[in-house]
Write a protein that holds these residues in place. Sequence first.
Motif: not given
Lengths: 258, 227
Positions: A158, A172, A174, B72-74, B77, B83, B91-92, B94, B97
């Motif tokens: 990523k 987070a 990810r 939504i993405y940041h 989280a 989480r 939502f984990r 990308a 999202c």
Amino acid sequence: MKFYRLFTTAFLAVILAVSAQAADWSKVRIGVEGAYPPFSEITPEGELKGFDIDIAYALCESMGAECELVPQDWDGIIPALLAKKYDAIIAQMSITEERKEKVAFTGKYANSPAKFAKPKSSDVEITAESLDGKVVGVQRATIFDNYITAEFPGVELKRYASQDEAYLDATAGRVDLLMADSVAMQDGFLNTEQGADWEFVGPAYSDPKYFGEGAGIAIRKEDTDLVEKFNAAIADIRSNGVYKEINDKYFAVDMYGE
Amino acid sequence: MDFSPIIENLPLYFKGLWLTIELLVLSIIFGFVLALPVALAAVCNIGWLRGLAKGFIYVWRGTPLIIQMFMIYHGMAQFDFVRDSFLWAFFREAYWCALFAFALNTAAYTAEMLRGAIEQTSRGEIEAGKAAGMSTFTLYSRIILPSAFRRAIPAYGNEVIFMLHGTALAGVITLIDLFGAAKIVNSKHFIPFESFIAAGMFYLVLTFAVVWLFKKLEGHWLKHLKH
């Protein structure tokens, strides 16, 4: 057309002034990143601060030049140098063969190894096989990006525009691992509340093939005189204690390396 | 100018092209499926339902797509309860999202478009349907919606093109769509002009394909309006 003539004269005067300025380097514009703590960050008040910022001002003082710092996203930091938006880049940029094709570098002014970091709860080990399918976060177009791309083809990489964004996604949950400069990661992430649940894992990497010869100041190839000036200034602040003073403000070890 | 890195990285661009198409097609499908009930709710005579639909349209049309995507993405989280819940599997990523933001965004615009088209259905057609003894359901499925869909086609073509260009935002949250691919090539070879114009070319071709498709659709469904 008096106005027209006046305008042209003024315009020419500005051009002459600008080119005269560029020739003697009494004024130098320096591109910095501003999203790479503790080397370079922007405070909530909008001020630039960090090791690179202090070094930049110290070098300018040593050169007797007036400095203007220009924050620029990492992605566009070399194109903007080539486009003459500034004259030098001080942004922990590693001296690599790839970059040398486009820009000239001074000698190194800092050097620190790369490391992986993982969540404390994870028991991942660093081998080529065990990283297969793992998500690793790196900053795009860095030596870390190049290294993982070349040496760990099974990894799901990523790429982030800034190191700060990589930290955000690490917190987070990810990414399984981060790879970055060990000092940047220690102070910019692991020592912060955000990265409290993360720790280093695996060895320190400094293979010159991928990680270069340390971080140097990037300058347009034609400006060889400016390279010389910066090299002299680096030697100057190394010997007169200014470097050490700045270094000790941020780090426990000497960032210059051996 | 040096286009050789572009040629070298064509596989990366094509990978990006594929993701762009995938994001566009899926968000348009999900968006449309969601837009229809929202549009119907926005014209119904149940006060709270109408308010809800209009609120949805207002919020999603009233904020920039990039803010919606970052929320939504940041944003998601940030919350432990997200989480720690089953929602995190969604939502984990990308990818989801981005798709989620795109679908809701285009749903709002599409719903508003359909709402307008439904409300502008000529009274004569509706009265004729009623006179023939049609129930509300039959009236909508036989008269109002087919007519509204037809009239919405040209505007909807625009929305699809906007959405195509909107998908470029996926490149901002680690996805390698066309824009993401261009950013990688740029940051590796330091050639912004060539990298981005190459991506621009792909977008032009895609836009052309969308325009062509809608021309075909209009030719078929709006044949009666041709001179």
